[in-house]
Structure formats: structure tokens, C-alpha cells
Design a protein around this motif. Structure first.
Motif, PDB file in Angstrom:
ATOM      1  N   UNK A   1      -6.936  -5.876  -5.610  1.00 28.37           N
ATOM      2  CA  UNK A   1      -7.065  -4.772  -6.555  1.00 28.37           C
ATOM      3  C   UNK A   1      -7.473  -3.530  -5.769  1.00 28.37           C
ATOM      4  N   UNK A   2      -6.512  -2.589  -5.579  1.00 19.79           N
ATOM      5  CA  UNK A   2      -6.809  -1.444  -4.722  1.00 19.79           C
ATOM      6  C   UNK A   2      -7.699  -0.414  -5.404  1.00 19.79           C
ATOM      7  N   UNK A   3      -7.970  -0.592  -6.709  1.00 19.16           N
ATOM      8  CA  UNK A   3      -8.872   0.338  -7.386  1.00 19.16           C
ATOM      9  C   UNK A   3     -10.328   0.037  -7.034  1.00 19.16           C
TER      10      UNK A   3
ATOM     11  N   UNK B   1      -3.121 -11.104  -2.096  1.00 18.00           N
ATOM     12  CA  UNK B   1      -4.544 -10.953  -1.797  1.00 18.00           C
ATOM     13  C   UNK B   1      -4.777 -10.690  -0.317  1.00 18.00           C
ATOM     14  N   UNK B   2      -5.985 -10.248  -0.004  1.00 21.20           N
ATOM     15  CA  UNK B   2      -6.363  -9.986   1.389  1.00 21.20           C
ATOM     16  C   UNK B   2      -7.387 -11.024   1.856  1.00 21.20           C
ATOM     17  N   UNK B   3      -7.160 -11.550   3.068  1.00 19.43           N
ATOM     18  CA  UNK B   3      -8.066 -12.535   3.674  1.00 19.43           C
ATOM     19  C   UNK B   3      -8.348 -13.677   2.693  1.00 19.43           C
ATOM     20  N   UNK B   4      -7.251 -14.299   2.252  1.00 20.46           N
ATOM     21  CA  UNK B   4      -7.325 -15.322   1.204  1.00 20.46           C
ATOM     22  C   UNK B   4      -7.364 -16.717   1.812  1.00 20.46           C
TER      23      UNK B   4
ATOM     24  N   UNK C   1       0.812  -1.221   0.000  1.00 18.45           N
ATOM     25  CA  UNK C   1       0.000   0.000   0.000  1.00 18.45           C
ATOM     26  C   UNK C   1       0.844   1.269   0.000  1.00 18.45           C
ATOM     27  N   UNK C   2       2.172   1.129   0.145  1.00 17.05           N
ATOM     28  CA  UNK C   2       3.052   2.297   0.161  1.00 17.05           C
ATOM     29  C   UNK C   2       3.719   2.419  -1.200  1.00 17.05           C
TER      30      UNK C   2
ATOM     31  N   UNK D   1      -9.027  -9.994  -7.008  1.00 18.50           N
ATOM     32  CA  UNK D   1      -9.254 -10.498  -8.357  1.00 18.50           C
ATOM     33  C   UNK D   1      -8.628 -11.881  -8.477  1.00 18.50           C
ATOM     34  N   UNK D   2      -9.267 -12.764  -9.233  1.00 17.66           N
ATOM     35  CA  UNK D   2      -8.702 -14.092  -9.447  1.00 17.66           C
ATOM     36  C   UNK D   2      -7.693 -14.034 -10.584  1.00 17.66           C
TER      37      UNK D   2
END
Length: 266
Positions: A179-181, A240-243, A75-76, A186-187
Motif C-alpha cells: 500500500x503506497x499510501x 508486496x514488498x519483502x514478503x 511505482x510508475x 496490507x493483508x
């Protein structure tokens, strides 16, 4: 009073902070425009291509060549800018944005010493920016080590073709990438044993591509060998987050294949 040299570079004046390691290039003009707006560096219809880099007694025109991402969730962002003499340097997006102000340096929120520190953000980060450790680095001598220093050999950088090329690869797994947008996972398809087929083949350990509708129709399975055409770029796969465990990725994947086509299962 600042001395303005937008077209003349002087390495004795300009404080370059070159990037350490590889950095991500923009995939297209649209990708560049989206990210520049996201960083708050341009709000005009025609996205800016040149920006002011201001030192204590001078200012210069620079362009943004790419960026690096750090932190546990990538994120940085650190921008990689290019001066007109070809030198590369690193800088925080917010700090470059501050430099575009006509009052920069007059009523700056930080002093000139801190300013140099903030622009020097080229060391890999985990959670906290490098700026917080700079004072400790300056004030405390480095501890002496009795262990012999090991000379690291830097592997040559892979020269990627710029045009669409033919590939062979094996499906390693499916993974989820943040996908931070749109702020969701996304897979993606992770490929291994990737080879760019040409007169002198180029072997790449891992690459990834979006799990598009076209690919989903093929009902790919891990271990399947593929042939396809596509364009490869340097773009690290964001975690990914919480994968769930089956979608976790345990290897770095530094390259992306854009728009794979003419896909054949071997």
C-alpha cells in the motif's frame, strides 16, 4: 500563437497514444481525488475534473479516465486521458502537470520532439520508461526475422456489472500487497474459481479483497468455498514488498471485490 480548440477535436492535429491492454478505473470519487492530489494535478478543495492537453499549435480539454502501473513494484504511473471526441491517450502525470502552466511550450524544459515522446508512454514498462528507447527505435531499423509470425487472438474483455452482485468463489490463499499510501503491506484474500451468479454467469479466474475484520472473524482457510455479495472492479493486486514465501503470489490477479457481505461458507 496557439490555436485554442477546447471543444473541437481534429485527429489530424491531435497526437493520440491509446493505451495498450487494460487500465485501472477509479473506484470512487474519493479514490479519484486522492490520486489526482498525489500526482500533483490539483491542490484545490474541489479537485479538478478537466485539464489542458497542449500540442504544438493547439490545446484541448481532457479528463482522466484511469491509469496504468508499471515497474517491478508498480511505482510508475501512466495516466489514461479522454479527449472530448472520445479518443483515449496516455501521458505521464508530471508531463500533464507541466501542460497546465501558462508558460508551457514557451520555456519548456524539453523540445517538441521529446514532448511527443514523453506523452507516448503506452508500452508496458519494467524498470526504465519507454522514453529512453525511443531514439534507438527511430534510428535503427527493426531486425528481419525469418520465423513465421504468429497471429495472436485477443480474448474478449470481460464486461463487469456495475452494481452489487452475488458471487461464489474458493479461497486460494492469503497474500501481502504493498500500500503506497501508508507505505506498508496490507493483508489480502486471494480468491479463485470466482463466478458472478446471474442469468448468464461470468467466470473469473482470480480476484482479491481486503482481509477485513469481518473476514478475519470467519477464520477462512485456503480451499474453503464461499458465497457472498459484493461489487467487482478492475484493479490489479499490487505485489508486496519483502514478503515471506507463504504470502507470495505467483499469479496475476486483475480484479478486486469491494466490501464483500452476507458471506457464507459452503
Amino acid at each position: 500563437m496557439a490555436i485554442i480548440y477546447p471543444h473541437i477535436e481534429d485527429s489530424n492535429l491531435t497526437h493520440y497514444i491509446p493505451p495498450e491492454g487494460e487500465y485501472t478505473l477509479f473506484e470512487s470519487e474519493e479514490d479519484y481525488a486522492k490520486r489526482v492530489r498525489e500526482w500533483g494535478l490539483s491542490s484545490a478543495r474541489e479537485v479538478k475534473k478537466e485539464f489542458w492537453y497542449k500540442g504544438k499549435t493547439y490545446q484541448r480539454l481532457v479528463t482522466i479516465k484511469g491509469y496504468q502501473t508499471y515497474g517491478s513494484n508498480n511505482t510508475i504511473n501512466i495516466l489514461v486521458i479522454e479527449f472530448q471526441d472520445g479518443h483515449l491517450s496516455c501521458i505521464y502525470p508530471d508531463y500533464l502537470k507541466d501542460m497546465q502552466s501558462g508558460n508551457f511550450g514557451k520555456e519548456s524544459r524539453i523540445n517538441s520532439t521529446e514532448a511527443e515522446d514523453l506523452s507516448a508512454a503506452s508500452v508496458p514498462l519494467t524498470e526504465k520508461p519507454r522514453v529512453e528507447s525511443i531514439e534507438k527505435t527511430v534510428s535503427q531499423p527493426a531486425p528481419k526475422s525469418s520465423a513465421p509470425k504468429i497471429q495472436k487472438t485477443k480474448e474478449p474483455e470481460i464486461q463487469l456489472p456495475t452494481d452489487k452482485v452475488h458471487f461464489t468463489a474458493t479461497v486460494k490463499q492469503f497474500a501481502l500487497s504493498w500500500n503506497h499510501f501508508n507505505e506498508e503491506n496490507d493483508e489480502v484474500v486471494v480468491l479463485e474459481q470466482v463466478q458472478i451468479v446471474q442469468e448468464e454467469p461470468i467466470n473469473i479466474d482470480f480476484a482479491w479483497c481486503s482481509h477485513s475484520k469481518t473476514l478475519k472473524k470467519l477464520e477462512l482457510q485456503p480451499g474453503e468455498q464461499l458465497e457472498f455479495d459484493g461489487k467487482i472492479v478492475k484493479k490489479k493486486l499490487p505485489a508486496g514488498k519483502e514478503v515471506e514465501e507463504e504470502y507470495l503470489l505467483n499469479v496475476p490477479v486483475p480484479f478486486k471485490v469491494n466490501n464483500p457481505s452476507k458471506i457464507v461458507k459452503k
